[in-house]
Design an enzyme around this catalytic site. Structure first.
Site, PDB file in Angstrom:
ATOM      1  N   CYS A 132      69.334  21.964  38.400  1.00 29.05           N
ATOM      2  CA  CYS A 132      68.246  21.931  37.408  1.00 29.05           C
ATOM      3  C   CYS A 132      67.532  20.581  37.499  1.00 29.05           C
ATOM      4  CB  CYS A 132      68.780  22.128  35.993  1.00 29.05           C
ATOM      5  SG  CYS A 132      67.467  21.907  34.767  1.00 29.05           S
ATOM      6  N   LYS A 168      73.582  27.498  43.619  1.00 26.34           N
ATOM      7  CA  LYS A 168      72.115  27.409  43.571  1.00 26.34           C
ATOM      8  C   LYS A 168      71.694  25.996  43.939  1.00 26.34           C
ATOM      9  CE  LYS A 168      67.974  28.812  41.195  1.00 26.34           C
ATOM     10  NZ  LYS A 168      67.393  29.622  40.136  1.00 26.34           N
TER      11      LYS A 168
HETATM   12  O1  RRO Z   1      65.923  25.121  31.784  1.00 25.83           O
HETATM   13  C1  RRO Z   1      65.254  24.494  32.631  1.00 25.83           C
HETATM   14  O2  RRO Z   1      64.488  23.552  32.335  1.00 25.83           O
HETATM   15  C2  RRO Z   1      65.359  24.805  34.065  1.00 25.83           C
HETATM   16  C3  RRO Z   1      66.560  25.017  34.734  1.00 25.83           C
HETATM   17 BR1  RRO Z   1      68.216  25.089  33.850  1.00 25.83          BR
HETATM   18  C4  RRO Z   1      66.566  25.176  36.139  1.00 25.83           C
HETATM   19  O3  RRO Z   1      67.603  25.343  36.815  1.00 25.83           O
HETATM   20  N1  RRO Z   1      65.365  25.137  36.773  1.00 25.83           N
HETATM   21  C5  RRO Z   1      64.201  24.963  36.111  1.00 25.83           C
HETATM   22  O4  RRO Z   1      63.112  24.939  36.730  1.00 25.83           O
HETATM   23  N2  RRO Z   1      64.199  24.808  34.755  1.00 25.83           N
END
Ligand code: RRO
Length: 306
Positions: A132, A168
């Site tokens: 993320c 991922k």
């Molecule tokens: O929740 C987010 O801000 C987010 C996550 Br967990 C992620 O893995 N990828 C993204 O673009 N946003």
């Protein structure tokens, strides 16, 4: 809509009637929205990445559209793993479509704890969100930036998980193949790539401030597709485990391009914003049109290019 048998696929332990996957995070915090994607043609669904405890995420605005792309900083909003898995249970009462339970931990111990919860659920795969881009201020650099961290976490979860383990990965590295190999050597059963690019920043010049309240956000949508295609191509040359390819896939041609790059399944996320939830059925039909045009009787007949 009855799907063409030409779209049937098998991915690790599960079969489905379409290679299209709803990725983590676009519209999947409830069983109803996952079901909606399936009713509209998705062959696999992923629940929003869950943490041990619930999180409300960043304050709005959390998304913004720019030319050819979207930028998001949701901030890992999720109901917590226990409630998240309840959504998967409800989904499974209504559908036998395979579900990926995505989890986010701050460290190896949290990932192992999360995998214990997922072991006791009806999810079909566990996805380790190691990438993320939007929570670095709390958790530091995403874990997938380090081969050692990736190997350590994947290895620990693999020992503990009764389900296939998918890692991922982030596009934001100069050594994606090294990281993918580290995941494979630690026992990952598959990879999911790419998470969003960047993060990037958009400034409102009239208000003289960033549009996104968290200032920076991960970039998705058509503009990132060449990056995703290139990384999937490089990684599938380097590893033997299957890859769920995603990043900007919006049309049947894009999905075929991703498969030709080496992807076994194809994620369709931001395209829901551009083409509506029917995007899954539309892309399914566009893939079948292509198969008919080139005389193939299965999507699995589309081979990776050299
Ligand atoms: O929740 C987010 O801000 C987010 C996550 Br967990 C992620 O893995 N990828 C993204 O673009 N946003």
């Amino acid at each position: 809509m009855e799907k063409s048998k030409k779209l049937s696929v098998k991915f690790l332990n599960c079969k489905s009637d379409s290679p299209l996957v709803l990725p983590a995070g676009i519209m999947d915090v409830s069983y109803g929205s996952m079901l909606f994607a399936v009713q509209n043609g998705a062959g696999f669904v992923t629940m929003k990445s869950c943490t041990l405890e619930p999180r409300s995420g960043h304050a709005g605005p959390v998304v913004c559209e720019i030319e050819g792309a979207m930028i998001n900083a949701m901030g890992l909003c999720n109901p917590g793993i226990e409630k998240g898995l309840e959504e998967i249970e409800k989904f499974k009462k209504e559908s036998d479509v395979p579900v990926i339970s995505s989890v986010f931990g701050a460290n190896r111990d949290e990932f192992v704890k999360l995998s214990n919860y997922v072991n006791d659920s009806s999810a079909d795969y566990i996805e380790l969100n190691l990438s993320c881009p939007n929570v670095s201020s709390e958790f530091g650099t995403p874990l997938s930036a380090s081969k050692e961290m990736v190997a350590d976490i994947v290895g620990a979860v693999k020992k503990n998980s009764r389900l296939p383990v998918l890692a991922k990965l982030s596009p934001n590295t100069h050594d994606v193949t090294g990281i993918a190999r580290a995941a494979e050597n630690a026992g990952a059963d598959g990879l999911v790539m790419i998470n969003t690019l960047g993060p990037g920043m958009v400034i409102d010049i009239n208000a003289r401030r960033p549009v996104i309240s968290a200032k920076f956000g991960g970039i998705s949508g058509p503009a990132v597709k060449p990056v995703a295609v290139k990384l999937v191509y490089q990684v599938t040359e380097a590893v033997g485990i299957p890859v769920i390819g995603m990043g900007g896939v919006t049309t049947g041609s894009d999905a075929i391009e991703m498969i030709m790059a080496g992807a076994s399944l194809v994620g369709v996320g931001t395209a829901v914003y551009y083409r509506g939830i029917e995007v899954f059925n539309r892309i399914n039909s566009e893939i079948v049109e292509y198969l008919d045009k080139v005389g193939l009787d299965s999507v699995t007949g589309i081979k990776r290019i050299d």
